[in-house]
Design a protein around this motif. Structure first.
Motif, PDB file in Angstrom:
ATOM      1  N   ILE A 150      -4.636 -10.353   2.589  1.00  0.00           N
ATOM      2  CA  ILE A 150      -3.246  -9.929   2.381  1.00  0.00           C
ATOM      3  C   ILE A 150      -3.148  -9.003   1.169  1.00  0.00           C
ATOM      4  CG2 ILE A 150      -0.951 -10.760   1.745  1.00  0.00           C
ATOM      5  CD1 ILE A 150      -1.832 -13.358   3.428  1.00  0.00           C
ATOM      6  N   ALA A 151      -3.883  -9.338   0.117  1.00  0.00           N
ATOM      7  CA  ALA A 151      -3.865  -8.507  -1.094  1.00  0.00           C
ATOM      8  C   ALA A 151      -4.380  -7.110  -0.761  1.00  0.00           C
ATOM      9  CB  ALA A 151      -4.710  -9.147  -2.183  1.00  0.00           C
ATOM     10  N   ASP A 152      -5.477  -7.062  -0.010  1.00  0.00           N
ATOM     11  CA  ASP A 152      -6.044  -5.757   0.359  1.00  0.00           C
ATOM     12  C   ASP A 152      -5.019  -4.935   1.141  1.00  0.00           C
ATOM     13  OD1 ASP A 152      -8.288  -6.607  -0.901  1.00  0.00           O
ATOM     14  OD2 ASP A 152      -9.424  -7.077   0.916  1.00  0.00           O
ATOM     15  N   ALA A 153      -4.406  -5.563   2.120  1.00  0.00           N
ATOM     16  CA  ALA A 153      -3.406  -4.861   2.933  1.00  0.00           C
ATOM     17  C   ALA A 153      -2.264  -4.356   2.064  1.00  0.00           C
ATOM     18  CB  ALA A 153      -2.877  -5.790   4.019  1.00  0.00           C
ATOM     19  N   ALA A 154      -1.803  -5.221   1.154  1.00  0.00           N
ATOM     20  CA  ALA A 154      -0.710  -4.848   0.258  1.00  0.00           C
ATOM     21  C   ALA A 154      -1.115  -3.609  -0.542  1.00  0.00           C
ATOM     22  CB  ALA A 154      -0.372  -6.004  -0.676  1.00  0.00           C
ATOM     23  N   HIS A 155      -2.295  -3.652  -1.112  1.00  0.00           N
ATOM     24  CA  HIS A 155      -2.746  -2.530  -1.947  1.00  0.00           C
ATOM     25  C   HIS A 155      -2.870  -1.268  -1.105  1.00  0.00           C
ATOM     26  CE1 HIS A 155      -4.520  -5.766  -4.813  1.00  0.00           C
ATOM     27  NE2 HIS A 155      -3.236  -5.533  -5.043  1.00  0.00           N
ATOM     28  N   GLU A 156      -3.369  -1.429   0.123  1.00  0.00           N
ATOM     29  CA  GLU A 156      -3.405  -0.314   1.082  1.00  0.00           C
ATOM     30  C   GLU A 156      -2.048   0.386   1.117  1.00  0.00           C
ATOM     31  OE1 GLU A 156      -5.442   1.218   3.390  1.00  0.00           O
ATOM     32  OE2 GLU A 156      -6.934   0.247   2.075  1.00  0.00           O
ATOM     33  N   ALA A 157      -1.014  -0.453   1.237  1.00  0.00           N
ATOM     34  CA  ALA A 157       0.352   0.065   1.418  1.00  0.00           C
ATOM     35  C   ALA A 157       1.018   0.410   0.093  1.00  0.00           C
ATOM     36  CB  ALA A 157       1.178  -0.964   2.180  1.00  0.00           C
ATOM     37  N   GLY A 158       0.258   0.334  -1.001  1.00  0.00           N
ATOM     38  CA  GLY A 158       0.843   0.661  -2.307  1.00  0.00           C
ATOM     39  C   GLY A 158       1.756  -0.418  -2.847  1.00  0.00           C
TER      40      GLY A 158
END
Ligand SMILES: Cc1ncc(COP(=O)(O)O)c(C=O)c1O
Ligand SMILES: Cc1ncc(COP(=O)(O)O)c(C=O)c1O
Lengths: 504, 452, 504, 452
Positions: B218-226
């Motif tokens: 989830i953290a990775d996805a969040a960071h992906e999306a800024g």
């Protein structure tokens, strides 16, 4: 704490830094530890989730821990140890019975059924009634954890109130006096409001003309502390409130200074739409080195619909429950309520102390408290007024603000004086607040300091004024007699060390 | 005798004080108050002696059923845990209890070092760079995390897992009304895909129902999306679970009450708030920092105050002033006493008991464990009759559990109607037996049990 | 207490004497007071009996009282604050859980029926069993309030024992070693015994030949501390006991040093007829600034009939009662019992703490305690033995005795060193005891001091030895860094002021 | 992990320590001990965690019925009284609780001033010249008073009123075996006439049954006969009754537990011991005295130590060493808090409630008050059925009283078979109602009550 210079402890452990007391990690040794909870060898956790990062908590024995915190405790000044004249903080005595009473409710979970917590609900319900009577308001929420959260809660309610009336969009501004406490504008900002400031007039009141000029259809409300942070009662409070109301705004009462009004006057009779109470000031709950507190919000009828949920309901048979949880079920809707800022009754453990205090004092005790608090402040002022400038020369209420402007010219700032006062064995007043008073020394003795202590404190303040006049440099390196001398705050902020570094 | 038993002023004192002021009566001090508003009748009644007030409060207390008085499985962010005797003895010393916020560090080193050590202990536990000195509770910490993310990203959307504790989500939504944020509740498995345009994604691990969640993804996805990743967590769990700092989390928050603080029907508790080093200037709340005094002796001060309301006023990172310092000191004493082994033991005890209990209950034909995946120290129990009625039936037998049916947020109700069973080191064998027997009996699989 | 020089408090009230803290009467003002108990206006007492003498208790508010005792507390050194190496006192850490456990039994009256106090009796009964196992004796009385009362109790039992055998009249003497603690001869004297002293031999043991010479038909018993007050284990303890028994005497074991023997050896296996336990030493109950303690007496079978009454009886159904009070009635006779020195179970509140401690440690914990205590003492001795004379150069047990004879010649007495040690931040050892060691420094570290604290303490002691050698006068005016400097004990005794003088 | 949870020594520490000593194993330290006696098996069982031990003690505590759990009228020297919250908070601070006897006055001024103030407060209350810093309890204080009188007069006979509390008389007789004194029990009214040849006459006022006694007459008679007068008394009573110092008493003793000290099933308590100034050199126990330090600052020390065992050994005035200093500090805090008015209020409450209750009970046809004269805050109740059986019947109804039937001393039993009813400020109206109703019912005068 008896004010004294400390030497580093002999059993300071393996540390070569100069320190009064080692850090826990400096006392720790691998393999040390106690046996406080039952041993449990295994727990079934999928490898993917298991902790791989080291768990670097220090390993200590209970005897070490007891000594560590005993040593730290001795480095603190406290109300139990001496006079604590911090203006705006009402550092009165904290009765011990309040703590014992609160501990009777320690083993209760907020998610228990109302069926198993009738005592809690009965206490809270009666406390609400008492606060209504003391403030002259109509309803109360006990939920806010402190004054600031209470301000935020109230402003959310203002917003909901205006929304209900359809003009929330236009009402974007909250007005605060220039003497306001920092939490007032900060709370307004958290509510998405723009903050406008009105200046104070020559008598330390809100400048009514300036206020009227600032008022308009874009104003959601006005936040007023009364007595204000100068310790002065707002002389035209009703006109002020009326002006705000005429402009369609609401008046928030910051009740941090409620101690002055106990049995003396009720915000509800003065035009306020709501007022918060800092029970950790007015109602003697201990400040705990920075918290906890509790900030019940008392409101007039027209704000009731917006109060946080749940509300306590008393049945005719004398039993209690929550309106949102007659069967412990939440309703389909919470109506116009803003929701909740904390669960159920907020800091109940603190509120139980306040309840105990109010029950102990009763009508006459509360009234005597307000009157003694104001008497003590005026007496203390009379003892020191020759040597210091008085910010606004009016009869103050429970506190007053001196200016060390004169002493600053002589070469001793308010900061210097506050540090030198520590050497005299007293805690310092609040300094540099309110912002509108140069070199402010804000002094609140409270009703629980004996006359002879007020005399001793005044004598110390006057001695310092004399030193400032005769030998100002002598206070520049104060304090000398405290556990530590002046601390380097600049470096602390410039290159922050916010946690310990493990010895490598 | 004084009406306020704590007042030191004798009539002689009062007279002398008035004389010095130059007045004849105390009333003259109140001339600024509108006449008709002066000296209101309060109507609260007469004061009581300490003895009477103590007796009165004991009566009120006796009207409650304490957690310790029977099998107790209510938990979540607030947990019934063992509090070592030394915790209150030390943390409630008058020197801590009756001190104010450390405005004069020279005479407040006890508070400041204890708080600095609290920050350091929590940083070890969370594996985060910076921990502040406390928020009100886990709920307001979660809300303030969202506000901080909004300030950092300039975005106004906040995505939150519907498996985050319902009281935290309530507070989040309430706080959000201020800044007029858009709060989007999504099931945990849709968090990653909902991060677009969000200021942050808020995930709880272990979640409100005890289920373990893959935060890193989830953290990775969040960071992906800024977006930032905010994790809500529980202190004991971190003794055994990979900490937020190792999962790419930007802001970690949680309720600190289980760290030696009494439940006290909901407060005073402790809001844990931590973040990555780079974000500290947007962090809310007080922070203690290390420095030296004029003699070069190590000392501590409240620092980075330019974030705070008393300096920045409307531009402050938060309005918080009075916080929960004493609770932070409780937590520090607790962690010092338990150490890594003690904390692990307490955490393991909850997990082991929860899993043992779940196995016994799952064996009942009428029951099933409804967690969508592995769980930590609490689990959800689903039965035909529904969680709500089961809870009431158990309550009649003196057993206290929580029903998900009460998990409403802003009127919106979550579908499931289960019971949540929380275990800690305080959960005894006999508590477990009582629950299993009662559930078996209530849900009608008595025979099944008898057979066992 | 962090060791620091104090300055008089600023709110010292109206007193011109130089003092760290005013006396209560100096803080009091007529008309002050709290409201702790329910008001009650009248009580029907015949005039003849009514108090006419003034009741001169000070009038204070709770806030004043809290500050007063908070200030006083800060003037004390304590185990919670630092190492307390008083020889013979076993100042180990006092676990906090013990205090909490004891408080569970606070609201019980000793005259309640056994029916309402089964928990008390179960605890006491199990404690007796545990003490039997730890000491190797057969029976226990929990009644004595302290070690000294336990000695007195035992000697009364000796007297009854000899009386029963018909030769009490002739057995008028109790023998004690010259190293014995003062309470031993004092207790013997209170029992009407003459006290004879035997000297110690070159190895610090009882001089067996001298003892044999002193023994005879006029000897009622011998009191032996083992390990003795030199911290040395009596090397021929069995021969010593045998010799006394051969002469028809009984051997009293002074168990004040039992900490060294926990799990290491049992007095019951060494020839003693009885042994007392100072639970306020061995079993970690706090010393309370001078008490309370508890001194259970453990005896062999042949002394049982003389034990104080009542005795706890356990029924087959697991219920408990007192032998003298099956129906709470006293018996027509208490048989050979000496009676009772305290009611029922003595200082139960203290015993409950000891019980909690023993349960916490268990077999292995107790054994580790004895072994660590002895290890720590031997380690500490190794660190300081070069610089000080060692009274008897043998492997000590839990404590050891240094002699500052060398330092005295250099010009620094044991007293000087003990005061200088206070300046180093440590409490001093026991000084000038035992009497047979010149300039004795009796040091007991206990098992709860970390190695780094032992190192720091040794370093301090060695620094002092160096100062004594290089600059002895520098310790003459120690302590300088304590709340007060040396006190004038001579004047205190010559013209005693034993209570305050009301300011007239 | 260590078996003793309080031990700080890691294995590495132990090895290093052994090395420094020059040994290879700890066992070598025990060579002086007979081989066959070393390392005994204790058989106590395994150690427990704090959590388990706390739970275990709570179980034991739950097996008792506390005084507060129902109507309670047991008293005598040990009384259930209200203890202000501030008493334990202050007196149990680690600084007092974990200090030793003040052997180093420079770092013990807290203890020494508190004890000096205790002595002063009690001197005010008793109106006596000197008070020592504590004895074990009222019983041993009474016994030591007799021994002191024996030392002062050289006589070996001690006359004691049979209305002195039975536990005190037991201890007196036990102590007397040591010095082989002759103890003569006589009824109070024969005390005066029995003083001849006695070292002292011991009288209790108010006596064990609550009755008021004319102490002055007895003191005069004692002095006539060259004997000393020892009064056993109770602290609260002295707030209202003429004190020993005003009655010609030479030595005053009593139980100090009612002064803020928990009952704790009999101890730790506080032996009050006071005497005329001229007798101080024969006084037992520690005494704190005022002096100054090297800078002339006021301070306190233990003084007149040449009376004590550690100096005088077999010639000491007593063998007492560890005493009850912490209890004395409790008493000092309690008296500071209550002050004269508070102490009077508490005392009056007991008297008022006792008299009201006695009147109601006396009105029952089946009951009569058996005190031979005016009484203070307790009285004796005589019924047909006898006190013993009445007590048991009341106990079955959850009401706790004391029966004189248990007042045996050395087998000798006192004639009367009554019940003693003690009242204090803790006695509530409902407690009183419960007792009256129960007594009426048990003794069969129900109607009589109903009629009322
Ligand atoms: C005038 C005023 N307003 C508001 C506050 C904020 O209250 P709290 O600290 O409880 O959040 C304070 C307390 O410092 C105050 O003095
Ligand atoms: C060797 C020895 N014997 C006896 C005693 C007396 O014990 P207590 O002080 O408990 O009366 C002590 C305590 O000081 C002691 O050290």
């Amino acid at each position: 704490m008896t004010v004294v210079k400390r030497q580093p402890m002999p059993d300071a452990g393996a540390t070569d830094v100069k320190a009064l007391e080692p850090l826990l990690i400096e006392l720790a040794r691998p393999g040390r530890g106690g046996r406080h909870v039952r041993a449990e060898a295994n727990a079934d956790i999928p490898p993917h989730y298991q902790r791989k990062a080291p768990l670097g908590l220090p390993e200590l024995t209970e005897p070490q821990v007891v000594r560590h915190y005993t040593h730290l405790a001795e480095l603190n000044y406290s109300v139990d140890g001496g006079m604590y004249p911090l203006g705006s903080c009402t550092m009165k005595y904290n009765p011990k019975v309040n703590d014992r009473a609160a501990s009777l409710f320690a083993d209760l979970h907020p998610r228990q059924s109302y069926r198993t917590t009738q005592g809690v609900l009965a206490l809270a319900y009666e406390l609400e009634e008492m606060l209504v009577k003391i403030t002259g308001m109509d309803f109360v929420t006990l939920q806010p954890a402190a004054g600031a959260q209470s301000e935020f809660t109230a402003l959310l309610m203002f917003k909901a109130y205006h929304a209900k009336r359809g003009d929330a969009k236009q009402r974007r501004r909250i007005i605060v006096p220039d003497s306001a406490h920092g939490t007032n504008p900060a709370s307004a900002a958290m509510c998405g409001y723009q903050v406008a400031t009105v200046k104070s007039d020559a008598r330390g009141n809100v400048d009514l003309e300036a206020l009227k000029a600032a008022l308009g259809p874009d104003v959601a409300g006005f936040m007023l502390t009364n007595p204000n942070t100068l310790g002065l009662f707002e002389e035209r409070v009703r006109e002020v409130c009326a002006a705000v109301h005429d402009a369609g705004g609401l008046v928030y009462g910051d009740g941090a200074n409620m101690n002055a009004l106990l049995g003396v006057a009720r915000p509800g009779d003065l035009g306020f739409d709501c007022v918060h109470i800092n029970v950790h000031k007015t109602f003697s709950t201990p400040h705990g080195a920075g918290g906890p507190g509790a900030g019940p919000l008392c409101v007039k009828m027209h704000l009731r619909p917006f109060l946080p949920k749940p509300w306590i309901v008393r049945e005719s048979d004398g039993t209690y429950h929550y309106d949102t949880a007659r069967e412990d079920r939440e309703p389909e809707s919470i109506g116009d309520s803003i929701g909740s800022v904390k669960q159920r009754l907020g800091n109940f453990g603190v509120l139980a102390r306040a309840y105990t205090y109010i029950k102990t004092l009763g009508d006459e005790g509360l009234t005597e408290t307000g009157r003694d608090a104001v008497l003590a402040a005026n007496y203390l002022l009379a003892l020191v007024r020759e040597k210091y400038d008085v910010a606004y020369d009016r009869t103050p209420m429970h506190e007053f603000v001196l200016s060390a402007a004169k002493q600053k010219k002589q070469g001793a700032t308010a900061l210097d004086l506050s540090k030198a006062l520590l050497d005299e064995g007293f805690h310092s007043p609040t300094v540099y607040f309110p912002l509108i008073v140069p070199e402010a020394l804000m002094i609140e003795p409270t009703e629980t300091e004996p006359k002879e202590t007020l005399d001793a404190f005044a004598a110390a303040l006057n001695r310092l004024a004399d030193r400032a006049a005769s030998d100002p440099t002598s206070v520049h390196d104060a304090p000398k007699n405290t556990p530590l001398r002046r601390l380097d705050e600049v470096t602390a902020a410039r290159s922050p060390k916010l946690k310990w570094q493990r010895p490598t | 005798m004084n009406k306020n038993p704590y007042s030191p002023h004798t009539e002689a004192d009062r007279t002398a004080m008035l004389e010095r002021i130059g007045l004849r009566s105390v009333d003259e001090l109140f001339n600024a108050i509108p006449r008709d508003a002066r000296s209101p009748r309060l109507g609260i009644g007469a004061g009581m002696s300490e003895q009477e007030v103590q007796a009165h409060l004991e009566k009120l207390a006796a009207m409650n059923k304490t957690a310790g008085s029977g099998p107790f499985f209510i938990g979540g962010p607030i947990q019934r845990r063992y509090i070592p005797a030394a915790v209150p003895v030390l943390a409630l010393r008058g020197d801590f209890l009756t001190a104010y916020t450390p405005y004069q560090p020279e005479v407040s080193q006890g508070t400041l070092q204890a708080v600095f050590e609290y920050q350091s202990l929590l940083a070890e536990l969370l594996a985060m760079d910076v921990v502040n000195s406390s928020m009100y509770d886990g709920g307001s910490a979660t809300a303030e995390a969202a506000l901080m993310a909004v300030r950092l990203t300039g975005r106004k959307k906040v995505v939150v897992s519907s498996d985050v504790d319902f009281t935290f989500r309530r507070t989040l939504r309430t706080y959000a009304r201020g800044a007029e944020l858009e709060i989007v509740d999504v099931p945990a498995d849709r968090l990653a895909s909902s991060a677009d345009g969000a200021a942050c994604v808020i995930v709880q691990h272990p979640d409100a129902f005890g289920t373990l969640v893959d935060v890193r993804a989830i953290a990775d996805a969040a960071h992906e999306a800024g977006a930032l990743c905010v994790q809500v967590t529980e202190p004991h769990a971190l003794a055994l679970l990979e900490p937020p700092g190792a999962l790419g989390v930007d802001i970690a928050v949680g309720e600190g009450q289980p760290l030696g603080i009494p439940m006290s029907y909901g407060g005073p508790h402790l809001g844990i708030f931590a973040c990555r080093g780079g974000l500290v200037r947007q962090m809310p709340g007080r922070i203690a920092g290390q420095t030296v005094d004029a003699d070069g002796v190590r000392g501590f001060v409240n620092t980075l105050q330019t974030r705070e309301q008393h300096i920045r006023r409307e531009k402050a990172t938060s309005n918080i002033c009075t916080n929960e310092a004493l609770a932070a000191i409780h937590a520090a004493v607790y962690l010092s006493l338990l150490g890594p082994e003690g904390l692990r033991a307490a955490a393991r005890a909850g997990v082991a008991r929860a899993h043992a209990l779940a196995n016994r209950i799952a064996a009942l034909p009428t029951c099933r464990i409804a967690n969508d995946g592995a769980f930590f120290d609490r689990f959800t129990l689903r039965t035909e009759m529904g969680g709500w009625d089961l809870r009431l039936a158990l309550l009649e037998r003196g057993i206290q559990v929580e029903a998900t049916a009460s998990h409403y947020v802003d009127g919106k109700r979550r579908g499931r109607d289960d019971v949540i069973v929380q275990c800690t080191e305080m959960t005894s064998e006999s508590d477990a037996d009582a629950l299993v027997d009662a559930v078996a009996e209530i849900t009608g699989s008595r025979q099944a049990v008898a057979a066992r």
